[in-house]
Design a protein around this motif. Sequence first.
Motif, PDB file in Angstrom:
ATOM      1  N   ALA A   5      27.365  61.399  56.828  1.00 11.99           N
ATOM      2  CA  ALA A   5      28.601  60.637  57.032  1.00 11.99           C
ATOM      3  C   ALA A   5      28.974  59.881  55.765  1.00 11.99           C
ATOM      4  O   ALA A   5      30.160  59.780  55.420  1.00 11.99           O
ATOM      5  CB  ALA A   5      28.435  59.671  58.200  1.00 11.99           C
ATOM      6  N   MET A   6      27.976  59.345  55.057  1.00 13.35           N
ATOM      7  CA  MET A   6      28.262  58.585  53.842  1.00 13.35           C
ATOM      8  C   MET A   6      28.728  59.462  52.688  1.00 13.35           C
ATOM      9  O   MET A   6      29.219  58.949  51.680  1.00 13.35           O
ATOM     10  CB  MET A   6      27.042  57.761  53.426  1.00 13.35           C
ATOM     11  CG  MET A   6      26.776  56.564  54.316  1.00 13.35           C
ATOM     12  SD  MET A   6      25.512  55.437  53.666  1.00 13.35           S
ATOM     13  CE  MET A   6      24.029  56.441  53.851  1.00 13.35           C
ATOM     14  N   CYS A   7      28.591  60.773  52.818  1.00 17.51           N
ATOM     15  CA  CYS A   7      29.142  61.690  51.811  1.00 17.51           C
ATOM     16  C   CYS A   7      30.653  61.800  51.929  1.00 17.51           C
ATOM     17  O   CYS A   7      31.314  62.322  51.028  1.00 17.51           O
ATOM     18  CB  CYS A   7      28.517  63.079  51.954  1.00 17.51           C
ATOM     19  SG  CYS A   7      26.780  63.153  51.505  1.00 17.51           S
ATOM     20  N   ALA A   8      31.198  61.331  53.050  1.00 18.29           N
ATOM     21  CA  ALA A   8      32.645  61.404  53.254  1.00 18.29           C
ATOM     22  C   ALA A   8      33.352  60.326  52.444  1.00 18.29           C
ATOM     23  O   ALA A   8      32.807  59.253  52.178  1.00 18.29           O
ATOM     24  CB  ALA A   8      32.977  61.240  54.734  1.00 18.29           C
TER      25      ALA A   8
ATOM     26  N   HIS B  79      19.564  55.325  48.787  1.00 14.10           N
ATOM     27  CA  HIS B  79      20.385  55.151  47.594  1.00 14.10           C
ATOM     28  C   HIS B  79      21.869  55.058  47.938  1.00 14.10           C
ATOM     29  O   HIS B  79      22.595  54.254  47.348  1.00 14.10           O
ATOM     30  CB  HIS B  79      20.134  56.300  46.614  1.00 14.10           C
ATOM     31  CG  HIS B  79      18.692  56.437  46.247  1.00 14.10           C
ATOM     32  ND1 HIS B  79      17.999  55.443  45.599  1.00 14.10           N
ATOM     33  CD2 HIS B  79      17.804  57.440  46.470  1.00 14.10           C
ATOM     34  CE1 HIS B  79      16.745  55.827  45.417  1.00 14.10           C
ATOM     35  NE2 HIS B  79      16.598  57.019  45.942  1.00 14.10           N
ATOM     36  N   ARG B  80      22.343  55.870  48.861  1.00 14.83           N
ATOM     37  CA  ARG B  80      23.749  55.770  49.247  1.00 14.83           C
ATOM     38  C   ARG B  80      24.011  54.507  50.058  1.00 14.83           C
ATOM     39  O   ARG B  80      25.052  53.880  49.918  1.00 14.83           O
ATOM     40  CB  ARG B  80      24.175  57.005  50.040  1.00 14.83           C
ATOM     41  CG  ARG B  80      24.527  58.201  49.166  1.00 14.83           C
ATOM     42  CD  ARG B  80      25.244  59.288  49.947  1.00 14.83           C
ATOM     43  NE  ARG B  80      25.736  60.320  49.053  1.00 14.83           N
ATOM     44  CZ  ARG B  80      25.046  61.396  48.711  1.00 14.83           C
ATOM     45  NH1 ARG B  80      23.833  61.579  49.194  1.00 14.83           N
ATOM     46  NH2 ARG B  80      25.558  62.301  47.885  1.00 14.83           N
ATOM     47  N   ALA B  81      23.084  54.147  50.928  1.00 15.59           N
ATOM     48  CA  ALA B  81      23.306  52.994  51.789  1.00 15.59           C
ATOM     49  C   ALA B  81      23.522  51.718  50.985  1.00 15.59           C
ATOM     50  O   ALA B  81      24.390  50.912  51.317  1.00 15.59           O
ATOM     51  CB  ALA B  81      22.136  52.814  52.758  1.00 15.59           C
ATOM     52  N   VAL B  82      22.735  51.521  49.904  1.00 21.10           N
ATOM     53  CA  VAL B  82      22.896  50.287  49.128  1.00 21.10           C
ATOM     54  C   VAL B  82      24.146  50.319  48.262  1.00 21.10           C
ATOM     55  O   VAL B  82      24.548  49.286  47.717  1.00 21.10           O
ATOM     56  CB  VAL B  82      21.662  49.994  48.242  1.00 21.10           C
ATOM     57  CG1 VAL B  82      20.451  49.721  49.099  1.00 21.10           C
ATOM     58  CG2 VAL B  82      21.400  51.123  47.252  1.00 21.10           C
ATOM     59  N   ARG B  83      24.780  51.471  48.141  1.00 22.60           N
ATOM     60  CA  ARG B  83      26.048  51.566  47.434  1.00 22.60           C
ATOM     61  C   ARG B  83      27.244  51.438  48.365  1.00 22.60           C
ATOM     62  O   ARG B  83      28.331  51.055  47.932  1.00 22.60           O
ATOM     63  CB  ARG B  83      26.118  52.891  46.663  1.00 22.60           C
ATOM     64  CG  ARG B  83      25.218  52.917  45.425  1.00 22.60           C
ATOM     65  CD  ARG B  83      25.048  54.342  44.909  1.00 22.60           C
ATOM     66  NE  ARG B  83      24.396  54.377  43.601  1.00 22.60           N
ATOM     67  CZ  ARG B  83      23.090  54.239  43.388  1.00 22.60           C
ATOM     68  NH1 ARG B  83      22.275  54.038  44.438  1.00 22.60           N
ATOM     69  NH2 ARG B  83      22.586  54.280  42.168  1.00 22.60           N
ATOM     70  N   ARG B  84      27.058  51.781  49.624  1.00 23.24           N
ATOM     71  CA  ARG B  84      28.159  51.749  50.575  1.00 23.24           C
ATOM     72  C   ARG B  84      28.198  50.470  51.410  1.00 23.24           C
ATOM     73  O   ARG B  84      29.207  50.182  52.054  1.00 23.24           O
ATOM     74  CB  ARG B  84      28.070  52.965  51.525  1.00 23.24           C
ATOM     75  CG  ARG B  84      28.269  54.329  50.870  1.00 23.24           C
ATOM     76  CD  ARG B  84      29.679  54.532  50.376  1.00 23.24           C
ATOM     77  NE  ARG B  84      30.656  54.541  51.440  1.00 23.24           N
ATOM     78  CZ  ARG B  84      31.156  55.655  51.994  1.00 23.24           C
ATOM     79  NH1 ARG B  84      30.752  56.840  51.580  1.00 23.24           N
ATOM     80  NH2 ARG B  84      32.062  55.572  52.949  1.00 23.24           N
ATOM     81  N   LEU B  85      27.104  49.717  51.405  1.00 20.49           N
ATOM     82  CA  LEU B  85      26.988  48.515  52.213  1.00 20.49           C
ATOM     83  C   LEU B  85      26.512  47.351  51.353  1.00 20.49           C
ATOM     84  O   LEU B  85      25.923  47.565  50.284  1.00 20.49           O
ATOM     85  CB  LEU B  85      25.969  48.727  53.345  1.00 20.49           C
ATOM     86  CG  LEU B  85      26.378  49.654  54.488  1.00 20.49           C
ATOM     87  CD1 LEU B  85      25.155  50.088  55.274  1.00 20.49           C
ATOM     88  CD2 LEU B  85      27.381  48.958  55.410  1.00 20.49           C
ATOM     89  N   PRO B  86      26.715  46.092  51.791  1.00 20.06           N
ATOM     90  CA  PRO B  86      26.053  44.982  51.117  1.00 20.06           C
ATOM     91  C   PRO B  86      24.542  45.233  51.073  1.00 20.06           C
ATOM     92  O   PRO B  86      23.964  45.733  52.053  1.00 20.06           O
ATOM     93  CB  PRO B  86      26.402  43.776  51.997  1.00 20.06           C
ATOM     94  CG  PRO B  86      27.668  44.163  52.693  1.00 20.06           C
ATOM     95  CD  PRO B  86      27.567  45.637  52.914  1.00 20.06           C
TER      96      PRO B  86
END
Length: 245
Positions: free
Chosen positions: A113-116, A144-151
Motif C-alpha cells: 500500500a505504501m508503494c502507492a 524503511h518506507r514506514a519511517v518515511r511515510r509516517l512520523p
Amino acid sequence: MSCADIEFSREGQIAQVRLNRPSKLNAITDQMEQALQEAWLEINRDDSIVCVILSGAGDRAFCVGADISGAHGETGVGFGGGLTGIGGPLLALNKPLIAAVQGYCLGGGFELAMCADIIVAADSAVFGLPETNIGVIDHCGVVHRAVRRLPVSIAMGMILAGERLSATDAVRHGLVNDLVPCSEMLEAASRWAERVASCSPGANRAAKAATYRGLEMSLPLALASRYPEIDAFNSERIAPSSSGG
C-alpha cells in the motif's frame, strides 16, 4: 493474466489490478508475484494507460503480506511483483498508482500500500507491522518506507511494539488521502484516478519520477538537480511537428 488470484483489467485509460484471494486475506503467493510483475511491466509499456488502481477482493483485508504456508520468495521476484523491492529487484512503476485499502493491511500488504502515490482507505482499514511481534524480521522494506511515510515516533511504535494504526489515525498522520465508508471505497478510488487521468500523462510521469528521485537527496541538491524525465518530456512537448516549417 497467468494467475486467477490476480485480476488485471482496464477501463479506458485507467488500469485495475486486484488481489483476488479473499479467503486467505489476499496473502500473496509466488504465482501471484509473477502475475503482478506481468501486470506492472505491461502497464509500464502501454502508454495508453495513464493511472492504476490497486485493490484487494473481499471486505476483510486489502492484503496481509506473503503467504508463508508454502514456499515463498523462490521466484526471484520482489514482493508485490517487484513493486516493493523486497526479496528481489525493485520494479519502478512509471504511472501514478492509487491503492484502495479496506480491512487488514499488514506486513508486506502495508508495504505494498505504501508503494502507492495516493491511498484511499475504507473506514474499516487497519494498518500494522506484526513482524517483531511474532519474532520474524528480515531485510524488511516496511521499516524503511514506514519511517518515511509516517512520523518517526508513530512508525517506531508500529515497528517495535506492534501498534496498529486505524484508518482515522492514518488520515491524521498523512498516510491516507481519503477516508470513506467501505461501500464507497472503489468509487472514491475511481474519482481520484479520473482526476489524475484528466492531467497531462507525460507531465505526471515526469513529475512522479522527479519527486521520488528528489526525495533521495537533500533539499538544496534536489533543487539544483536536473531530472532526465522532465528534460525528455519538455523536449517532446516543444519539438516542432514533422510538417512544420
